[in-house]
Design an enzyme around this catalytic site. Structure first.
Site, PDB file in Angstrom:
ATOM      1  N   SER A 108      -1.376  87.723 -39.697  1.00  0.00           N
ATOM      2  CA  SER A 108      -0.746  88.631 -38.735  1.00  0.00           C
ATOM      3  C   SER A 108       0.769  88.547 -38.836  1.00  0.00           C
ATOM      4  O   SER A 108       1.465  89.562 -38.726  1.00  0.00           O
ATOM      5  CB  SER A 108      -1.195  88.286 -37.315  1.00  0.00           C
ATOM      6  OG  SER A 108      -2.585  88.467 -37.158  1.00  0.00           O
TER       7      SER A 108
ATOM      8  N   HIS B  24      -8.587  86.453 -40.183  1.00  0.00           N
ATOM      9  CA  HIS B  24      -7.859  86.439 -38.911  1.00  0.00           C
ATOM     10  C   HIS B  24      -7.836  85.021 -38.334  1.00  0.00           C
ATOM     11  O   HIS B  24      -8.857  84.352 -38.252  1.00  0.00           O
ATOM     12  CB  HIS B  24      -8.522  87.395 -37.908  1.00  0.00           C
ATOM     13  CG  HIS B  24      -7.787  87.494 -36.608  1.00  0.00           C
ATOM     14  ND1 HIS B  24      -6.749  88.370 -36.402  1.00  0.00           N
ATOM     15  CD2 HIS B  24      -7.937  86.820 -35.437  1.00  0.00           C
ATOM     16  CE1 HIS B  24      -6.293  88.238 -35.171  1.00  0.00           C
ATOM     17  NE2 HIS B  24      -7.002  87.300 -34.559  1.00  0.00           N
TER      18      HIS B  24
ATOM     19  N   SER C 269       0.469 101.306   3.566  1.00  0.00           N
ATOM     20  CA  SER C 269      -0.454 100.317   4.125  1.00  0.00           C
ATOM     21  C   SER C 269       0.124  98.909   4.085  1.00  0.00           C
ATOM     22  O   SER C 269      -0.107  98.105   4.985  1.00  0.00           O
ATOM     23  CB  SER C 269      -1.782 100.342   3.366  1.00  0.00           C
ATOM     24  OG  SER C 269      -2.457 101.574   3.544  1.00  0.00           O
TER      25      SER C 269
ATOM     26  N   GLU D 152      -2.370  97.973 -11.180  1.00  0.00           N
ATOM     27  CA  GLU D 152      -1.995  96.644 -10.700  1.00  0.00           C
ATOM     28  C   GLU D 152      -1.663  95.678 -11.832  1.00  0.00           C
ATOM     29  O   GLU D 152      -0.774  94.831 -11.693  1.00  0.00           O
ATOM     30  CB  GLU D 152      -3.104  96.068  -9.820  1.00  0.00           C
ATOM     31  CG  GLU D 152      -3.319  96.801  -8.510  1.00  0.00           C
ATOM     32  CD  GLU D 152      -4.217  98.026  -8.651  1.00  0.00           C
ATOM     33  OE1 GLU D 152      -4.309  98.811  -7.692  1.00  0.00           O
ATOM     34  OE2 GLU D 152      -4.821  98.187  -9.746  1.00  0.00           O
TER      35      GLU D 152
END
Length: 596
Positions: free
Chosen positions: A49, A232, A319, A340
């Site tokens: 990688s 990998h 809220s 979120e």
């Protein structure tokens, strides 16, 4: 790439000469050698990688980015976020899919808070584009026109288990990025001159973030390993590595180095230490106000005290009452919408290098979706503050999906995380002020229904210090609560006193760290009897925290009252009673404990 800036001609003065291009290529080769040696020495890592992105790294660090090597924390330095599964400075990302959100927070801070020249570069793998959080971040960056942000997709075709869905179909990545409103370039990731050109062109683009989709090959420069599956996360065998290193070294033509350009020093000076509220809490004992509203008011008050306080919300501001801050300081409020995961990562980016005091708020139940991002923020010891409202069955009519009953357990697992659970408006304001100055992550748990103010404005609060609200020499049981259950404990104490049964009532204020000294001394004063009562599941909650704190003392007995099962919709007081955490159940538990 409809914008004229995106098609800008690469001017002669910005072009690297032939000698510089060769140095950049040689540096990429050296990076490959370093990655092979490092992973061989540890028998762990991702050399293939690293090899696919070596040219990208060489061009970024030695031609494009502006920074001081001797001062890596300099606020004017360009930022680099490595979202691939490799270590890097500033903010850890760990699992894939988090880096771009962090980069968005850095870029937002640079563009809107610092108003500075530094740029943010985020290198990502093609595999992590399967993560939904990547596209939350892509939407965020486009919406806020983060033209100081460049995301680089290292499209090397291969993931952990084999070929990725799009493999080398570069146009798929291009269309996706463009659909999200990004200025997008496709480039041969092995061509250092082409990389220099697209990164320069990205610097000319206004009002849009830029995506660079780079076609690369995993294991580049390593015969029989390049573009091959099953390599990998595997270091090369040592005997093979030596031959590959010699081959790469034979291709290096120069020993010359390149120094990075110095940063443009235009970031403002920032002071986020010792932030204090400008006045005591403005509440009277007996007032009724929800702690979620008191939290919103406290944020606005803190924002007045320091102009580096910023608030993020996930489309719940009416809220959570973060809207109060938004009305006062709209330029320091970041709407992250229903994303979120990205909200937490953006907050991590905003808080990096000590540029802001960041508070992120939403329903505590919705934070479970973002837990992986929270966990990595904890590992990085990031100074972010998270506010979770609508906790427990006291939420009432909204039902089980809105009731956070797992959040204390979740945040208790985060290293060095401080957990505040304020009971009234006064303690809530103190929790916000203390969180702003605390090191590491903080979580503030707030309640939906209105509750009575029980503390005077002069009351002092500290992290790790509980409050003993009822006590006398005749106390027989210590009852420990936090938030909504403190009122149930006080009601139980009043009723029991009519029967000449006296209990000690403790308001924890912080669940982590616990005030172990107060808990133990109170337990010993009440013949070793403790009852905990919490609007939370028993697993990982207050009861288990207290049990762990007193576990070495065989003379202390702990009985826990907590929510069990899947809750229903109903009135708050009905649900507290239905799930066994009301004053009535505390009274029964006290009497049973005394009988035993």
């Amino acid at each position: 790439m409809a914008d004229a800036e995106a098609r800008a001609e690469f001017p002669e003065e910005a072009r690297p000469d032939r000698g510089t291009l060769q140095v950049l290529q040689d540096m990429a080769s050296r990076l490959r050698i370093h990655s092979i040696r490092a992973t061989c020495s540890t028998s762990s890592g991702h050399p293939t990688s690293c090899s696919s992105s070596s040219e990208i790294m060489s061009v970024l660090f030695f031609y494009i980015m502006r920074y001081k090597q001797s001062d890596p924390e300099n606020p004017d330095n360009d930022r680099f976020v490595l979202a691939k599964r490799l270590s890097f400075v500033d903010v850890a990302t760990g699992w894939l899919g988090q880096g771009l959100g962090v980069a968005c927070g850095m870029a937002y801070t640079g563009k809107y808070f610092d108003r500075a020249s530094y740029r943010v570069f985020c290198l990502m793998s093609d595999g992590e584009s399967s993560e939904g959080s990547v596209w939350e971040a892509m939407a965020f960056a486009s919406y806020y026109s983060l033209d100081n942000l460049v995301a680089i997709f290292d499209v090397n075709r291969l993931g952990h288990s084999g070929a990725l869905p799009a493999e080398h179909c570069i146009n798929i990545y291009q269309r996706r990025c463009e659909a999200f409103g990004w200025n997008t370039y496709v480039v041969d990731g092995r061509d250092v001159e082409a990389l220099c050109q697209v990164f320069w062109q990205a610097s000319q683009v206004k009002h849009k973030p830029t995506a660079v989709v780079a076609k690369t090959f995993k294991g580049r420069g390593t015969p029989s390993i390049e573009d091959a599956e099953s390599w990998h996360a595997k270091p090369m065998p040592r005997e093979r590595a030596d031959a590959i290193i010699k081959l790469i070294e034979s291709q290096i033509q120069t020993s010359r180095n390149l120094d990075p350009q110095p940063p443009i020093e235009d970031s403002p000076e920032v002071n986020i230490t010792d932030v204090r509220m400008t006045s005591p809490p403005d509440y009277r004992v007996g007032d009724k106000i929800a702690t979620r509203k008191a939290c919103g008011l406290a944020l606005a008050k803190l924002g007045y005290a320091n102009n580096r306080v910023v608030v993020l919300d996930g489309d719940t501001r009416y809220s959570t009452f973060s809207e109060i801050f938004n009305k006062e300081y709209p330029e320091r409020f970041i709407e992250c919408f229903m994303a979120e995961q990205n909200m937490v990562s953006v907050a991590l980016g905003c808080a990096s290098r000590g540029r802001t005091i960041a508070f992120a708020s939403t329903f505590a139940a919705f934070l479970t979706r973002a837990f992986d991002h929270i966990r990595i923020g904890g590992l990085a010891e990031s100074n972010i503050n998270i506010i979770g409202s609508h906790c427990g069955v006291s939420v009432g009519d909204d039902g089980a999906s809105q009731m956070a009953l797992e959040d204390i357990a979740m945040f208790r697992t985060i290293p060095k995380c401080t957990i505040f659970y304020p009971t009234d408006a006064v303690s809530t304001e103190h929790a916000v002020a203390l969180a702003a100055n605390a090191k590491g992550m903080c979580f503030i748990r707030t309640t939906r229904p209105e509750t009575m103010v029980i503390y005077t404005p002069q009351e002092r609060f500290e992290i790790g210090q509980a409050k003993v609200l009822r006590h006398c020499v005749s106390d027989k049981v210590t009852v420990i609560g936090a938030g909504i259950t403190v009122y149930e404990a006080l009601a139980a104490a009043d009723e029991l006193s009519k029967q000449d049964i006296f209990i000690r009532v403790i308001d924890l204020f912080t669940i982590k760290p616990l005030d172990v000294a107060t808990i133990v001394s109170s337990a010993k004063a009440t013949e070793g009897r403790i009852i905990t009562v919490e609007d939370h599941y028993p697993q990982g909650g207050i009861g288990e925290a207290v049990c762990a704190a007193v576990s070495m003392d065989p003379d202390i007995q702990v009985h826990s009252l907590a929510v069990s099962g899947v809750p229903q919709s109903g009135k708050s007081e009905e649900l507290l009673d239905m799930y066994g955490i009301s004053a009535r159940h505390i009274i029964v538990a006290v009497k049973c404990m005394l009988l035993n």
